[in-house]
Design an enzyme around this catalytic site. Structure first.
Site, mmCIF file in Angstrom:
data_model
loop_
_atom_site.group_PDB
_atom_site.id
_atom_site.type_symbol
_atom_site.label_atom_id
_atom_site.label_comp_id
_atom_site.label_asym_id
_atom_site.label_seq_id
_atom_site.Cartn_x
_atom_site.Cartn_y
_atom_site.Cartn_z
ATOM 1 C CG ASP A 207 -1.813 1.084 1.464
ATOM 2 O OD1 ASP A 207 -1.380 2.477 0.539
ATOM 3 O OD2 ASP A 207 -2.209 1.223 2.429
ATOM 4 C CB CYS A 371 -8.687 5.853 8.174
ATOM 5 S SG CYS A 371 -9.321 6.604 7.818
HETATM 6 N N1 7TS Z 1 -3.426 3.744 2.654
HETATM 7 C C1 7TS Z 1 -2.788 4.651 3.065
HETATM 8 C C2 7TS Z 1 -1.110 4.400 3.803
HETATM 9 C C3 7TS Z 1 -3.524 6.121 3.470
HETATM 10 O O1 7TS Z 1 -2.430 7.031 4.089
HETATM 11 C C4 7TS Z 1 -4.887 6.295 3.154
HETATM 12 C C5 7TS Z 1 -5.080 7.313 3.050
HETATM 13 C C6 7TS Z 1 -5.713 4.946 2.152
HETATM 14 C C7 7TS Z 1 -4.749 4.121 2.100
HETATM 15 C C8 7TS Z 1 -6.742 5.018 1.367
HETATM 16 O O2 7TS Z 1 -6.230 6.706 0.416
HETATM 17 P P1 7TS Z 1 -7.421 6.636 -0.399
HETATM 18 O O3 7TS Z 1 -7.190 7.363 -1.500
HETATM 19 O O4 7TS Z 1 -8.148 5.218 -1.075
HETATM 20 O O5 7TS Z 1 -8.763 6.996 0.419
HETATM 21 N N2 7TS Z 1 -4.866 7.954 4.148
HETATM 22 C C9 7TS Z 1 -6.093 9.172 4.526
HETATM 23 C C10 7TS Z 1 -5.027 9.786 5.627
HETATM 24 O O6 7TS Z 1 -3.491 8.954 6.589
HETATM 25 N N3 7TS Z 1 -5.788 10.972 6.393
HETATM 26 O O7 7TS Z 1 -7.061 11.112 5.550
HETATM 27 C C11 7TS Z 1 -7.002 10.023 4.406
#
Ligand code: 7TS
Length: 413
Positions: A207, A371
């Site tokens: 990820d 999250c």
């Molecule tokens: N994985 C990681 C490590 C992340 O930081 C995030 C989003 C996601 C997955 C999901 O990404 P999305 O673009 O599909 O939503 N992280 C965060 C955060 O740290 N604060 O708000 C969103």
């Protein structure tokens, strides 16, 4: 030989002037934007690329014979080529465009794992994952009877590598690990994880949501099978993202969603699917957003990922030192290898109160569980305040953060 640094050389943080959102005041203070791990700001070049598409080239892709559709398709597919180059994928077939990291991980869970899993099989993740790299695996475990196995972390917020490697076995069907933790900033030892998994023939998903904006990524050098990331954390538009997948694996996977564009031929007797990567891209995609993501990649390449990483490392050290000097502060995430994020608590001030007081002084941070509830459970806290850096941040932003926290401490004294 590398050039000696001179005062006249442009600094990475000079890029700040390219970002219109950073030129504003908030609550009468210059904006110190330190919420980049949630979403980074967009440079004018990205805003212009999106506006140009909307103003001049807007049409659907892959299907028109007319000029605007050709232009839209060229710009959209051109962005895919930029993404391929950016992560050094072997082929453009390996770049599946999604609406973000979340969709990319769900795609792998449902399309790659679901048909292959059964009772007794295991998926290995770690204790520091974002919910997007937990819940899709829980869902597929519920659907198939497989088991989710979680590798432990320590008090510094580092993955316990030996324990993690010890949890890989004949039963492991997938290893899914954050490249960089969003709540703690830990850079995971992904090379060791990939090497161990490969010996067992287990595929690895990294990820990369928090990796891509901060360091140069080479998926072939990493040796992973899947790498996922989001446009909005790398100075591109929301609703854009990427699943890199090894071609042989993507080829063997069934489609994730059905609809237009992902087919070769449809009849009521049966449907044949399009070639990669279109097999995984059903329906009209986020054309303007993806074009913007291409422009963000041009921008990042123009600044240089290695320069960005150096700048952010120096600024993270500065911020961590300054935060650690504050009375009553607790830092969460003190790993030896980190990128761009510091979580903390100040005395008994609730992080939401702290975030609100900081906002009144023009400082944007995120507060809460980020999250990553299992990380908060590990530390026995409901949440943290988190400051996260990007290429345009400066020591002045950090000083404004520290002054704002000091003011909050006085208010709560
Ligand atoms: N994985 C990681 C490590 C992340 O930081 C995030 C989003 C996601 C997955 C999901 O990404 P999305 O673009 O599909 O939503 N992280 C965060 C955060 O740290 N604060 O708000 C969103």
């Amino acid at each position: 030989m590398s050039q000696p640094q001179t005062r006249s050389q442009p600094q990475v943080a000079d890029c700040r002037r390219d970002f219109p959102a950073l030129q504003q005041q908030v609550s009468g203070h210059p904006l110190a934007y330190l919420d980049n791990a949630a979403s980074a700001q967009q440079p004018q070049a990205v805003i212009d690329a999106v506006a140009r598409y909307h103003g001049e080239d807007h049409a659907n892709v892959h299907r028109g014979v007319h000029t605007l559709s050709h232009r839209a398709t060229e710009a959209y597919e051109g962005a895919r080529d930029k993404i391929r180059d950016f992560v050094n994928a072997a082929s453009r077939s390996e770049i599946v465009l999604t609406k973000g990291t979340t969709e990319a991980i769900n795609l792998v869970a449902q399309s790659f794992c679901r048909p292959r899993l059964g009772p007794g099989d295991e998926i290995l993740i770690t204790h520091l994952e974002h919910h997007a790299n937990i819940v899709p695996w829980q869902l597929v475990c519920e659907q198939t009877g497989a088991t989710l196995v979680v590798a432990p972390i320590n008090e510094r917020g580092e993955l316990e590598l030996e324990a993690c490697l010890g949890l890989m076995s004949e039963q492991t069907r997938m290893v899914a690990v954050a490249h960089v933790s969003n709540a703690l900033g830990t850079i995971n030892p992904v090379a060791d994880i990939v090497a161990a998994a490969r010996e067992l023939g287990v595929p690895v998903l990294l990820d990369g949501a928090q990796g891509v904006p901060h360091m140069a990524i080479d998926v072939q050098a990493l040796g992973c099978d899947f790498y996922t990331f989001s446009g909005h954390k790398m100075f591109g538009p929301t609703g854009t993202g990427v699943l890199y997948g090894r071609e042989t694996l993507l080829d063997a996977m069934p489609p994730y969603q059905g609809g237009g564009d992902m087919i070769l031929e449809v009849s009521f007797e049966g449907t044949t699917y399009n070639e990669l990567p279109y097999k995984f891209e059903a329906g009209t995609p986020n054309i303007s957003g993806t074009i913007g993501l291409g422009a963000a990649i041009d921008y990042l390449n123009g600044v240089g990922l290695d320069r960005i990483a150096r700048h952010e490392d120096e600024l993270l050290s500065y911020m961590t030192r300054k935060l650690a000097d504050l009375p009553g502060i607790r830092l969460f995430g003190t790993a030896a290898s980190k990128a761009s994020v510091q979580s903390f608590l100040v005395g008994d001030i609730h992080p939401h109160d702290l975030g609100t007081i900081l906002d009144h002084q023009g400082v944007a941070i995120r507060t809460g569980h980020h999250c990553a509830m299992p990380v908060m459970q590990f530390f026995g806290i409901p949440g943290t305040a988190r400051a996260s850096l990007a290429l345009y941040n400066t020591e002045a932003d950090v000083d404004q953060l520290i002054a704002a926290i000091t003011k909050a401490q006085r208010l709560f004294a």
